[in-house]
Scaffold this active site. Structure first.
Site, PDB file in Angstrom:
ATOM      1  N   HIS A 134      -4.759  -8.120   5.387  1.00 40.94           N
ATOM      2  CA  HIS A 134      -4.899  -6.680   5.151  1.00 40.94           C
ATOM      3  C   HIS A 134      -4.651  -6.422   3.663  1.00 40.94           C
ATOM      4  O   HIS A 134      -5.362  -5.642   3.026  1.00 40.94           O
ATOM      5  CB  HIS A 134      -3.921  -5.924   6.037  1.00 40.94           C
ATOM      6  CG  HIS A 134      -3.980  -4.444   5.879  1.00 40.94           C
ATOM      7  ND1 HIS A 134      -5.012  -3.685   6.375  1.00 40.94           N
ATOM      8  CD2 HIS A 134      -3.159  -3.575   5.241  1.00 40.94           C
ATOM      9  CE1 HIS A 134      -4.809  -2.417   6.052  1.00 40.94           C
ATOM     10  NE2 HIS A 134      -3.694  -2.327   5.358  1.00 40.94           N
ATOM     11  N   ASP A 176       1.152   3.882   1.708  1.00 39.39           N
ATOM     12  CA  ASP A 176       1.715   4.470   2.934  1.00 39.39           C
ATOM     13  C   ASP A 176       2.933   3.697   3.470  1.00 39.39           C
ATOM     14  O   ASP A 176       3.656   4.209   4.325  1.00 39.39           O
ATOM     15  CB  ASP A 176       0.655   4.647   4.038  1.00 39.39           C
ATOM     16  CG  ASP A 176      -0.202   3.423   4.265  1.00 39.39           C
ATOM     17  OD1 ASP A 176      -0.266   2.549   3.391  1.00 39.39           O
ATOM     18  OD2 ASP A 176      -0.833   3.344   5.347  1.00 39.39           O
ATOM     19  N   HIS A 177       3.175   2.497   2.959  1.00 37.95           N
ATOM     20  CA  HIS A 177       4.354   1.731   3.386  1.00 37.95           C
ATOM     21  C   HIS A 177       5.299   1.418   2.223  1.00 37.95           C
ATOM     22  O   HIS A 177       6.477   1.126   2.446  1.00 37.95           O
ATOM     23  CB  HIS A 177       3.913   0.431   4.066  1.00 37.95           C
ATOM     24  CG  HIS A 177       2.894   0.660   5.135  1.00 37.95           C
ATOM     25  ND1 HIS A 177       3.224   1.161   6.378  1.00 37.95           N
ATOM     26  CD2 HIS A 177       1.544   0.538   5.121  1.00 37.95           C
ATOM     27  CE1 HIS A 177       2.112   1.309   7.092  1.00 37.95           C
ATOM     28  NE2 HIS A 177       1.078   0.949   6.350  1.00 37.95           N
ATOM     29  N   HIS A 206       0.854  -1.184   0.000  1.00 37.58           N
ATOM     30  CA  HIS A 206       0.000   0.000   0.000  1.00 37.58           C
ATOM     31  C   HIS A 206       0.890   1.234   0.000  1.00 37.58           C
ATOM     32  O   HIS A 206       2.003   1.210   0.526  1.00 37.58           O
ATOM     33  CB  HIS A 206      -0.904   0.031   1.236  1.00 37.58           C
ATOM     34  CG  HIS A 206      -2.175  -0.745   1.072  1.00 37.58           C
ATOM     35  ND1 HIS A 206      -2.948  -1.124   2.139  1.00 37.58           N
ATOM     36  CD2 HIS A 206      -2.795  -1.218  -0.038  1.00 37.58           C
ATOM     37  CE1 HIS A 206      -4.005  -1.789   1.690  1.00 37.58           C
ATOM     38  NE2 HIS A 206      -3.931  -1.875   0.381  1.00 37.58           N
ATOM     39  N   TYR A 240     -15.557  -5.350  -1.726  1.00 35.17           N
ATOM     40  CA  TYR A 240     -14.878  -6.551  -1.211  1.00 35.17           C
ATOM     41  C   TYR A 240     -15.597  -7.109   0.017  1.00 35.17           C
ATOM     42  O   TYR A 240     -15.929  -6.382   0.945  1.00 35.17           O
ATOM     43  CB  TYR A 240     -13.439  -6.213  -0.832  1.00 35.17           C
ATOM     44  CG  TYR A 240     -12.573  -7.425  -0.566  1.00 35.17           C
ATOM     45  CD1 TYR A 240     -11.754  -7.949  -1.552  1.00 35.17           C
ATOM     46  CD2 TYR A 240     -12.591  -8.046   0.686  1.00 35.17           C
ATOM     47  CE1 TYR A 240     -10.967  -9.063  -1.307  1.00 35.17           C
ATOM     48  CE2 TYR A 240     -11.804  -9.160   0.936  1.00 35.17           C
ATOM     49  CZ  TYR A 240     -10.983  -9.665  -0.062  1.00 35.17           C
ATOM     50  OH  TYR A 240     -10.211 -10.766   0.180  1.00 35.17           O
ATOM     51  N   HIS A 273       2.557   0.759  11.569  1.00 37.85           N
ATOM     52  CA  HIS A 273       2.144   2.023  12.186  1.00 37.85           C
ATOM     53  C   HIS A 273       2.627   1.952  13.636  1.00 37.85           C
ATOM     54  O   HIS A 273       2.195   1.074  14.383  1.00 37.85           O
ATOM     55  CB  HIS A 273       0.622   2.206  12.137  1.00 37.85           C
ATOM     56  CG  HIS A 273       0.105   2.406  10.741  1.00 37.85           C
ATOM     57  ND1 HIS A 273       0.048   3.628  10.132  1.00 37.85           N
ATOM     58  CD2 HIS A 273      -0.331   1.516   9.829  1.00 37.85           C
ATOM     59  CE1 HIS A 273      -0.427   3.500   8.908  1.00 37.85           C
ATOM     60  NE2 HIS A 273      -0.665   2.214   8.693  1.00 37.85           N
TER      61      HIS A 273
HETATM   62 ZN    ZN Z   1      -2.381  -0.759   4.305  1.00 38.38          ZN
END
Ligand code: ZN
Length: 316
Positions: free
Chosen positions: A196, A122-123, A120, A231, A265
């Protein structure tokens, strides 16, 4: 008392150069780097930090360091043979991550491998730039490896319709579930923890300090079920085996040997309360992975319950 920012920066720089000047020709001593990281109180992050809000680097344990932002982890594991970085936050966070590596007295050019928790933005969004800047090789498990090369996941990603794409990584080396990546004395093991995202991966390694005391570190990926409107985790026909793999991943995290839990996070494992000069909670907790997995399992159960209460619209 709070030091003005300029004075703070100057004092970090002078402490760093004083501590590190003597070891230009000697092997880098972890103690000196740790002293740099612990020397000055760290300014608090905003209550609702952005993905690229910078924060000071922190020593975690032995050869393991936090070099990420206020809200997104980036973990540096160092060795005489070069370093390994896990996660790259987003593109705009990269200058801060590289500055953090330098502030600890390490050279970003010595990062040999970059790994990822999940595919994703953000990572993974900063990985392409970090790989370009450092020359490091990017290593990931399928299907994250393909998503990193494309800059976007596919419909197997529960958040496919809502999560933004990111800068693609030109070439990604594949690693399998349970396989180890070695660099000098470092050995990191990849564990499939999908759910996830389909490529979700947790990483484990032994971190050793100057006294030779070693701890098992687990960088456990997110186990939270977030999705777009389409989903459904319970729809096994649409995503064969995905729910069972999610359950297995949660069980994997619960069963890992685990002394120090880190998460993508930092807030998900109270990381900033457990490391750095103002730490108030214990760093080592052998039950942390089990507890983290239990939270993930409870969230998944709640999500499935919600799906049962809201039947899918009829197929058409
Ligand atoms: Zn994520």
């Amino acid at each position: 008392m709070r030091l003005p920012a300029a004075l703070l920066a100057a004092s970090i720089a002078s402490i760093a150069s004083a501590l590190l000047a003597g070891c230009a020709n000697a092997p880098q001593r972890g103690d000196a780097h740790a002293a740099v990281a612990a020397a000055v109180a760290i300014a608090p992050c905003p209550a609702k930090p952005k993905w690229d809000d910078p924060t000071a680097p922190r020593h975690i344990h032995g050869n393991t360091w936090y070099v990420g932002t206020c809200s997104i982890s980036a973990i540096l594991i160092t060795s005489e043979a070069g370093h390994i970085l896990i996660d790259g936050a987003i593109d705009s966070a990269v200058p801060g991550i590289e500055a953090n590596i330098r502030a600890l007295g390490f050279d970003p050019g010595q990062v040999r491998y970059i790994l990822n928790s999940h595919e994703h933005i953000d990572h993974a969004g900063g990985i392409a730039r970090l790989a370009r800047d450092t020359g490091a090789r990017v290593v990931a498990r399928e299907p994250a490896a393909t998503a990193l090369e494309r800059g976007k996941g596919d419909r197997g990603d529960p958040q496919f319709l809502t999560v933004a794409g990111f800068a693609p990584v030109p070439s990604v080396q594949r690693i399998g579930d349970g396989d180890a990546l070695r660099l000098g004395a470092l050995e990191l093991t990849a564990h499939a923890t999908p759910g996830h995202t389909p490529g979700g991966t947790s990483w484990t390694w032994r971190s050793c300090d100057e006294a030779g005391q070693c701890r098992t570190v687990v960088y456990a990926d997110s186990l939270t079920p977030f999705s777009d409107k389409v989903y459904r985790y319970s729809d096994d026909a649409a995503h064969p085996g995905a729910l069972a793999a999610y359950r297995r991943g949660i069980e994997t995290v619960a069963a890992l040997p685990c002394e120090i839990l880190l998460t993508p996070h930092p807030g998900a494992s109270d990381l900033f309360e457990r490391i750095g000069p103002q730490a108030s909670k214990p760093l080592v907790d052998t039950g942390a992975c089990r507890a983290y997995a239990a939270v993930g399992a409870a969230k998944l159960d709640a999500r499935l319950e919600q799906e049962r209460a809201q039947p899918a619209p009829a197929a058409h």
